[in-house]
Design an enzyme around this catalytic site. Structure first.
Site, PDB file in Angstrom:
ATOM      1  CE1 TYR A   1      -3.829   2.237   0.361  1.00  0.00           C
ATOM      2  CE2 TYR A   1      -2.975   2.908   2.505  1.00  0.00           C
ATOM      3  CZ  TYR A   1      -3.884   3.069   1.481  1.00  0.00           C
ATOM      4  OH  TYR A   1      -4.851   4.058   1.568  1.00  0.00           O
TER       5      TYR A   1
ATOM      6  CB  THR B   1     -11.175   9.299   7.177  1.00  0.00           C
ATOM      7  OG1 THR B   1     -10.162  10.282   6.923  1.00  0.00           O
ATOM      8  CG2 THR B   1     -12.534   9.936   6.953  1.00  0.00           C
TER       9      THR B   1
END
Ligand code: UDP
Length: 322
Positions: free
Chosen positions: A148, A178
């Site tokens: 990632y 988030t």
């Protein structure tokens, strides 16, 4: 007047679908591309009937063919939860590399403005705290999270190359943790895990000693920041997130308190390369975009918990769809 056309990759995902909502509200025509590997059309079900919204099931690592004008392309496609990208490391690397290349090619063809959804993971396990945009990071490229981190670092590099060589108007948003409605309850991230466990009176799984630090931004705050950035003239990477930091054990206790749960905290091994600290330095966003998050963690968690409770009830009533 003709509406502006925006293509959103990963538009059926957690952040992508909120972005679709926002841009439809702001009077754009939205074309949502998603291969649904970690997302769901359930997130965009209310938009599917809207004449200004179009969903195309497509994997952006393959050539992207869109007819007509395109004004903006927002590249939000990628597995983003550690559990997901550990399960799909090759797809994660491909969407960050081949996918970003294809999407930039589309922008070049259409002379569209581009935004890359990047991440605080590009800072790796940071040695500088909080992290300003000028920090180059501390990443283990061959570790389990490398798929990632490096995919997103490559995405940033190719974005800047297209900006410099082809003079594309590009933006890079570095998104910090988030949370909010539409996260998958089983996506493995800390907030859905703890809420699910607490609501069901199951043990709360704290990894390591729970001393690691994160800061959590509520989805509506993030979307406001992203929207301001889209309309801005900024081309350098920008951090967006909530700088208020918490240890994971503090988060566990807060969720226990808010849910009035009987769950006990249990400790599990810390995953490999789990960053010890993470907090955005948002001075630039505050100064240039006049943006800062408004929703406190307790308030955001209450809204997220309500949503998860409804989802759990719906799943019980309709197990086939869950
Ligand atoms: N974490 C935890 N228990 C869980 C899930 C996550 O203690 O059930 C920890 C994880 O080790 C990390 C932090 O919570 O330190 C945030 O993890 P998340 O997967 O949400 O995202 P990350 O910030 O690591 O990308």
């Amino acid at each position: 007047m003709h509406k502006k056309v925006v293509v959103i990759t990963g538009g059926a995902g957690f952040i992508g679908s909120h972005l679709c909502d926002k841009l439809i509200k702001e009077d754009f025509k939205v074309i949502c591309l998603d291969n649904l590997i970690t997302s769901s059309t359930g997130n965009i079900k209310y938009l599917l009937k809207d004449k200004n919204f179009r969903f195309i099931k497509h994997n952006v690592t393959k050539y992207i063919d869109i007819r007509g004008k395109v004004d903006y392309v927002l590249h939000f496609a990628s597995p983003a939860s550690p559990v997901d990208y550990l399960k799909f490391p090759i797809q994660t690397l491909k969407v960050g590399s081949l996918g970003t290349h294809n999407v930039l090619g589309l922008c070049k063809e259409k002379r569209a403005k581009f935004m890359l959804a990047s991440t605080s993971e590009i800072y790796g396990d940071p040695l500088v705290h909080p992290q300003p945009e000028s920090y180059w990071g501390h990443v283990n490229c061959v570790g389990v999270r490398g798929c990632y981190d490096e995919a997103k670092r490559f995405s940033e590099a190719i974005t800047m190359a297209y900006h410099r060589v082809h003079r594309l108007d590009t933006k890079i948003v570095r998104i910090f943790n988030t949370y909010g409605p539409r996260m998958r309850i089983n996506d493995g991230r800390v907030i859905p895990n703890f809420i699910y466990q607490a609501i069901n009176n199951k043990p709360i799984t704290v990894y390591g000693e729970g001393k690691q630090i994160r800061s959590f931004c509520y989805i509506s705050d993030l979307i406001e920041g992203i929207y301001k950035l889209i309309l801005s003239g900024i081309n350098e990477p920008l951090n967006l997130g909530n700088p208020r930091e918490f240890t994971i054990i503090e988060l566990a206790n807060l969720i226990l308190k808010l849910t009035k749960s009987k769950s006990k905290i249990i400790f599990r091994p810390l995953p490999e390369d789990d960053p010890k600290q993470r907090q955005p330095d948002i001075s630039r966003a505050k100064r240039i975009l006049k943006w800062q998050p408004k929703i406190k963690l307790e308030e955001g968690l209450r809204m997220t918990m309500e949503w998860f409770k409804t989802e759990i009830i719906l799943a019980l009533l309709n197990p086939k769809k869950a």
